[in-house]
Write a protein that holds these residues in place. Structure first.
Motif, PDB file in Angstrom:
ATOM      1  N   THR A 101       0.868  -1.175   0.000  1.00  0.00           N
ATOM      2  CA  THR A 101       0.000   0.000   0.000  1.00  0.00           C
ATOM      3  C   THR A 101       0.907   1.228   0.000  1.00  0.00           C
ATOM      4  N   VAL A 102       0.396   2.358  -0.523  1.00  0.00           N
ATOM      5  CA  VAL A 102       1.199   3.569  -0.647  1.00  0.00           C
ATOM      6  C   VAL A 102       0.461   4.728   0.013  1.00  0.00           C
ATOM      7  N   TRP A 103       1.219   5.548   0.774  1.00  0.00           N
ATOM      8  CA  TRP A 103       0.618   6.590   1.605  1.00  0.00           C
ATOM      9  C   TRP A 103       1.367   7.905   1.456  1.00  0.00           C
ATOM     10  N   LEU A 104       0.622   8.997   1.432  1.00  0.00           N
ATOM     11  CA  LEU A 104       1.248  10.313   1.496  1.00  0.00           C
ATOM     12  C   LEU A 104       1.512  10.638   2.960  1.00  0.00           C
ATOM     13  N   CYS A 105       2.732  11.063   3.247  1.00  0.00           N
ATOM     14  CA  CYS A 105       3.116  11.371   4.625  1.00  0.00           C
ATOM     15  C   CYS A 105       3.788  12.744   4.698  1.00  0.00           C
ATOM     16  N   SER A 109      10.579  15.882  10.132  1.00  0.00           N
ATOM     17  CA  SER A 109      11.920  16.436  10.294  1.00  0.00           C
ATOM     18  C   SER A 109      12.094  17.723   9.491  1.00  0.00           C
ATOM     19  N   GLY A 110      11.182  17.949   8.540  1.00  0.00           N
ATOM     20  CA  GLY A 110      11.268  19.136   7.704  1.00  0.00           C
ATOM     21  C   GLY A 110      12.230  19.011   6.557  1.00  0.00           C
ATOM     22  N   GLN A 111      12.918  17.887   6.475  1.00  0.00           N
ATOM     23  CA  GLN A 111      13.931  17.729   5.432  1.00  0.00           C
ATOM     24  C   GLN A 111      13.316  17.636   4.050  1.00  0.00           C
ATOM     25  N   ASP A 112      12.224  16.847   3.917  1.00  0.00           N
ATOM     26  CA  ASP A 112      11.582  16.684   2.624  1.00  0.00           C
ATOM     27  C   ASP A 112      10.143  17.185   2.603  1.00  0.00           C
ATOM     28  N   GLU A 113       9.617  17.541   3.743  1.00  0.00           N
ATOM     29  CA  GLU A 113       8.275  18.086   3.918  1.00  0.00           C
ATOM     30  C   GLU A 113       7.184  17.052   3.664  1.00  0.00           C
ATOM     31  N   TYR A 114       7.113  16.498   2.420  1.00  0.00           N
ATOM     32  CA  TYR A 114       6.146  15.450   2.116  1.00  0.00           C
ATOM     33  C   TYR A 114       6.873  14.310   1.399  1.00  0.00           C
ATOM     34  N   ILE A 115       6.445  13.085   1.691  1.00  0.00           N
ATOM     35  CA  ILE A 115       7.028  11.911   1.032  1.00  0.00           C
ATOM     36  C   ILE A 115       5.912  10.897   0.742  1.00  0.00           C
ATOM     37  N   ALA A 116       6.225   9.936  -0.114  1.00  0.00           N
ATOM     38  CA  ALA A 116       5.310   8.821  -0.381  1.00  0.00           C
ATOM     39  C   ALA A 116       5.897   7.570   0.256  1.00  0.00           C
ATOM     40  N   LEU A 117       5.137   6.932   1.119  1.00  0.00           N
ATOM     41  CA  LEU A 117       5.600   5.755   1.847  1.00  0.00           C
ATOM     42  C   LEU A 117       4.968   4.496   1.259  1.00  0.00           C
ATOM     43  N   LYS A 118       5.813   3.581   0.829  1.00  0.00           N
ATOM     44  CA  LYS A 118       5.357   2.306   0.281  1.00  0.00           C
ATOM     45  C   LYS A 118       5.606   1.218   1.308  1.00  0.00           C
ATOM     46  N   VAL A 119       4.529   0.583   1.779  1.00  0.00           N
ATOM     47  CA  VAL A 119       4.624  -0.436   2.826  1.00  0.00           C
ATOM     48  C   VAL A 119       4.334  -1.796   2.203  1.00  0.00           C
ATOM     49  N   TYR A 120       5.354  -2.609   2.088  1.00  0.00           N
ATOM     50  CA  TYR A 120       5.208  -3.931   1.490  1.00  0.00           C
ATOM     51  C   TYR A 120       4.495  -4.895   2.430  1.00  0.00           C
ATOM     52  N   ILE A 121       3.870  -5.919   1.846  1.00  0.00           N
ATOM     53  CA  ILE A 121       3.292  -6.986   2.650  1.00  0.00           C
ATOM     54  C   ILE A 121       4.422  -7.799   3.277  1.00  0.00           C
ATOM     55  N   ASN A 122       4.113  -8.529   4.334  1.00  0.00           N
ATOM     56  CA  ASN A 122       5.157  -9.278   5.035  1.00  0.00           C
ATOM     57  C   ASN A 122       5.515 -10.594   4.360  1.00  0.00           C
ATOM     58  N   ARG A 123       4.812 -10.951   3.287  1.00  0.00           N
ATOM     59  CA  ARG A 123       5.135 -12.184   2.565  1.00  0.00           C
ATOM     60  C   ARG A 123       6.112 -11.934   1.417  1.00  0.00           C
ATOM     61  N   SER A 124       6.543 -10.701   1.225  1.00  0.00           N
ATOM     62  CA  SER A 124       7.470 -10.384   0.134  1.00  0.00           C
ATOM     63  C   SER A 124       8.871 -10.875   0.496  1.00  0.00           C
ATOM     64  N   LYS A 125       9.168 -12.104   0.132  1.00  0.00           N
ATOM     65  CA  LYS A 125      10.453 -12.719   0.499  1.00  0.00           C
ATOM     66  C   LYS A 125      11.604 -12.164  -0.339  1.00  0.00           C
ATOM     67  N   VAL A 126      11.303 -11.875  -1.607  1.00  0.00           N
ATOM     68  CA  VAL A 126      12.339 -11.328  -2.484  1.00  0.00           C
ATOM     69  C   VAL A 126      11.986  -9.885  -2.811  1.00  0.00           C
ATOM     70  N   CYS A 167       9.731  -1.078   4.046  1.00  0.00           N
ATOM     71  CA  CYS A 167       9.107   0.204   3.720  1.00  0.00           C
ATOM     72  C   CYS A 167      10.082   1.058   2.920  1.00  0.00           C
ATOM     73  N   LEU A 168       9.598   1.621   1.837  1.00  0.00           N
ATOM     74  CA  LEU A 168      10.399   2.503   1.002  1.00  0.00           C
ATOM     75  C   LEU A 168       9.836   3.913   1.074  1.00  0.00           C
ATOM     76  N   VAL A 169      10.721   4.878   1.220  1.00  0.00           N
ATOM     77  CA  VAL A 169      10.331   6.280   1.282  1.00  0.00           C
ATOM     78  C   VAL A 169      10.748   6.949  -0.028  1.00  0.00           C
ATOM     79  N   HIS A 170       9.751   7.339  -0.821  1.00  0.00           N
ATOM     80  CA  HIS A 170      10.003   7.967  -2.113  1.00  0.00           C
ATOM     81  C   HIS A 170       9.672   9.451  -2.067  1.00  0.00           C
TER      82      HIS A 170
END
Length: 459
Positions: A101-105, A109-126, A167-170
């Motif tokens: 799932t992907v979320w606007l956050c 910290s003020g470094q990037d102000e807004y980011i997109a957070l991608k939260v992978y499922i826990n079954r993603s082995k690779v 989790c990836l922060v884009h």
């Protein structure tokens, strides 16, 4: 015919290609009015008004719950307002898929102000995406196309109730090109817009190939629509994975305000809240190629099934080894989908499912019969052609051709467009033109030729 950069215009051209996010590079185009782009906000408001208190019936399947094989415990139960890493506060849901799932956050910290957070499922082995991005971030490259690949800012691992989630922060970006196309009258963009958006994307693909040695392609991601039909999502070159850039953070601030005033519908369950997504509004920055979750490092042994059904290159359909040329094919499909009112290929049977036989028959109608030596590269070809290369598939070859399928243009512009698209739509991967030849095509550079930035020397 050759195309030459006018020497006195080189600085200007370099500036536009490296930074087409300037106001002059992406003006509003006649036929696309500003109120149309604000329709996204009105749609959200209207939707909110129809759901009362925003709480959906627990029996209604919402977004990721509609995916075939969905298991609630695979997904981290993100909540709006939740803060991750003492830094990223969740504002709203941007989207979902079979693996994340992907979320606007807001970045507290003020470094990037807004980011997109991608939260992978826990079954993603690779996890293919994180190593790909780490490789890109490690490169000491000044290739101009690097600016058009969505940036990875951060990554971390999250412990959930049922396992760990990568989790990836884009960087936060605007709406995707499919959403933009759907706002345009007749669902087809004019040539000027298509050129402005796709030239930077081509440079991004060039960077992936030349400096990163990466093929940007994807695996099937099947989700259900209702209870009868299936649609397939993938992470590769297609309109959904080209996102508009931003010139400032005003669109994200407006998104946040909208979510506070008109929260999207959600379903409250004992263990989680399932939210519906709120898409981004129109922004005016340079486009970025996003989602490298199924990208591959270049390898001569790549033979797995990749690309969206409708975008699948011939060598992929026939189980042959594939490499960089499938990205050229995918670019052609993306161009067609953005510019033409109807898809070039629609390979579905009466049951609504993808059919290789229908797809190959449609390719024959558009490109002509495949060369025999190409068919001999795969034993799978014998399912559809005899030893002489004569079609024996279980469906007839449609009575159409590329000139008929192209429905918008006339005269010289149509001729130039067909020459351009045929550079990429070739049975043999090696017959497709390389990315620089595609980029320097007369049709794709027509606006720059007219402006005198590029000179055209026809021979």
């Amino acid at each position: 015919m050759t195309l030459l950069l006018a020497p006195h215009r080189l600085p200007r051209l370099a500036s536009r290609l490296r930074n087409p996010s300037t106001n002059n590079a992406f003006p509003f185009t006649p036929g696309i009015s500003r109120p149309m782009f604000w329709a996204g906000k009105r749609a959200s408001t209207s939707m909110a008004d129809t759901v009362g208190q925003q709480v959906l019936d627990p029996s209604v399947l919402v977004e990721e719950e509609t995916i075939r094989g969905y298991k609630a415990e695979d997904y981290y139960p993100v909540r709006i307002g939740e803060v991750f890493q003492d830094r990223y506060r969740v504002i709203g849901k941007l989207g979902y898929g079979t693996a994340s799932t992907v979320w606007l956050c807001q970045d507290l910290s003020g470094q990037d102000e807004y980011i997109a957070l991608k939260v992978y499922i826990n079954r993603s082995k690779v996890h293919r995406e994180l190593p790909i991005y780490k490789h890109i971030n490690s490169l000491n490259s000044e290739h101009e196309g690097r600016a058009y690949i969505r940036k990875l800012i951060d990554s971390f691992e999250l412990s959930g109730p049922h396992g760990k989630h990568t989790c990836l922060v884009h960087e936060a970006l605007g709406m995707n090109m499919e959403e933009l196309r759907d706002l345009v009258p007749r669902g087809a963009m004019d040539g000027y817009l298509v050129r402005q958006f796709l030239r930077p994307v081509l440079r991004g693909i060039q960077f992936l190939r030349e400096d990163a040695h990466i093929v940007h392609t994807g695996q099937p991601r099947v989700r259900t629509l209702g209870c009868a039909f299936l649609t397939v999502e993938r992470a590769d070159i297609q309109p959904k994975n080209i996102l508009l850039g931003v010139l400032d953070t005003s669109a994200f601030a407006r998104y946040e305000e909208d979510e506070r005033e008109y929260p999207m519908p959600r379903k409250e369950l004992p263990s989680r809240t399932v939210y519906t997504s709120k898409p981004m509004l129109f922004t005016r920055g340079a486009p970025s190629l996003a989602d490298l979750s199924e990208a591959r490092f270049e390898c001569p042994d790549n033979v797995d099934l990749v690309m969206p059904d409708l975008y699948r290159a011939p060598e992929v359909v026939l189980g042959m080894p594939w490499s960089y040329p499938i990205d050229v094919w995918a670019f052609a499909m993306t161009l067609w989908d953005l510019f033409e009112p109807k898809r070039l290929f629609y390979p579905q049977g009466e049951d609504g499912r993808y059919s290789e036989s229908i797809h190959l028959a449609q390719m024959i109608s558009i490109m002509g019969p495949p060369p025999l030596d190409f068919l001999q590269r795969s034993g799978k070809s014998k399912l559809f052609w005899d030893d002489e290369g004569v079609w024996k598939g279980d469906v007839p070859i449609p009575e159409t051709k590329l000139e008929i399928a192209e429905a918008r243009l006339q005269g010289e512009e149509k001729e130039l467009f067909l020459i351009f698209i045929r550079k990429m739509l070739q049975w043999k991967p090696e017959d497709r033109k390389d990315l620089e030849d595609v980029f320097m095509d007369e049709w794709l550079l027509a606006d720059l030729i007219e402006a005198g930035v590029v000179t055209c020397d026809r021979q």
